[in-house]
Design an enzyme around this catalytic site. Structure first.
Site, mmCIF file in Angstrom:
data_model
loop_
_atom_site.group_PDB
_atom_site.id
_atom_site.type_symbol
_atom_site.label_atom_id
_atom_site.label_comp_id
_atom_site.label_asym_id
_atom_site.label_seq_id
_atom_site.Cartn_x
_atom_site.Cartn_y
_atom_site.Cartn_z
ATOM 1 N N GLY A 243 0.733 -1.086 0.018
ATOM 2 C CA GLY A 243 -0.011 0.018 -0.158
ATOM 3 C C GLY A 243 0.830 1.296 0.091
ATOM 4 N N ASP A 244 1.976 1.127 0.664
ATOM 5 C CA ASP A 244 2.944 2.447 0.746
ATOM 6 C C ASP A 244 3.536 2.623 -0.736
ATOM 7 O OD1 ASP A 244 2.418 2.470 3.461
ATOM 8 O OD2 ASP A 244 4.034 1.464 4.005
ATOM 9 N N ALA A 245 3.988 1.398 -1.492
ATOM 10 C CA ALA A 245 4.373 1.575 -2.721
ATOM 11 C C ALA A 245 3.410 2.154 -3.703
ATOM 12 C CB ALA A 245 5.115 0.325 -3.213
#
Length: 296
Positions: A243-245
């Site tokens: 999700g951060d990527a």
């Protein structure tokens, strides 16, 4: 000048790969154990610099071995860590990330100092010079103050509040941001909590929603308009940090003027690459995205 400022958690992750997630009173075999830098804000900043977007990190670590290692790792990748607070008030936050053979994850957290930093640790000049501020899990008052200060100088703001969106008191911060990133579980919590005044759902009325559906892709809800991308078929090994990527890809695309459709295509590719490899931080690059996204 940093085009994006990422504010939030800077952690040390201990990833335990197990043969299966045990039932209550059960047992699993640990197949590997790896320590590395983690934390949602740090992960997004790392992803952004891989996509050639200068990024500054605002967060806090302990003045200890894990904190020093986390900052050294980020600095080696090109993240500007000048505004990361190092404190002797407690240890660097450590997260124990347990990953099974299917890539499913659960997280065990230990108390630490990843929310010691305050909005005042970031100079007004830094916010005014940035193109964008990305907020992640952090103290609600800090998130709200950073969003307010960014709005005052005309810097756009996104917020990925994480799995505790329903119980952390983020309503004031959510009212002041331009984009909100939510996965399916978080969206069910947030969007189901509306119509009773001051709730999370009501606070999202003026924000553009970026909804992450995992292997089913993602969508943007901008007022009455919806934009969808189906995602990419990959065999998930470890969904930690995917999700951060995704957020890094979306932000990098949008600040360079990409349409929502293209931003979603790139963001989904970033999430897919990360889910297909172990660890929270896959080395993102435009070259690596060529295999998934046409005409980068």
């Amino acid at each position: 000048m940093s085009r994006v400022i990422c504010a939030g958690h800077v952690n040390w992750d201990v990833t335990l790969r197990v043969d299966s997630l045990p039932d209550p009173d059960g047992e699993a075999t640990v197949e590997s154990r790896v320590g590395a830098g983690g934390g949602s804000a740090a992960n997004v900043a790392s992803g952004l610099v891989g996509l050639d977007v200068p990024a500054t990190l605002l967060g806090s670590v302990g003045d200890d071995e894990h904190g020093h290692a986390a900052i050294a790792e980020l600095a080696s990748k090109g993240v500007d860590c000048r505004h990361v607070v190092s404190t002797d008030d407690g240890p660097t936050t450590v997260k124990y990330v347990v990953v099974d053979a299917k890539g499913e994850v659960f997280v065990l957290g230990s108390p630490g100092v990843n929310e010691v930093f305050e909005a005042s640790a970031l100079p007004k000049s830094a916010l005014a010079e940035a193109d964008h501020l990305h907020l992640t899990s952090q103290a609600p008052t800090t998130a709200a103050e950073l969003a307010r200060r960014a709005s005052e100088v005309g810097t756009t703001v996104s917020f990925d509040p994480g799995r505790r969106i329903g119980d952390r008191g983020y309503t004031e911060a959510l009212r002041q941001v331009d984009f909100v990133f939510l996965n399916d579980r978080e969206a069910a919590t947030a969007l189901g909590d509306s119509g009773n005044g001051g709730s999370v759902g009501d606070a999202l009325d003026n924000a553009t929603l970026v909804l992450k559906h995992g292997p089913k892709g993602a969508e943007v809800r901008d007022g009455d308009d919806t934009h969808v991308h189906p995602g990419y078929p990959v065999d998930a090994i470890d969904t930690t940090g995917a999700g951060d990527a995704f957020a890094a890809g979306f932000i990098a695309s949008r600040i360079d003027g990409a349409t929502y459709e293209r931003a979603l295509a790139i963001a989904n590719a970033c999430g897919a690459l990360t889910a297909a490899e172990p660890g929270a931080r896959t080395q993102l690059s435009w070259r690596r995205l060529d295999d998934l996204v046409e005409a980068i």
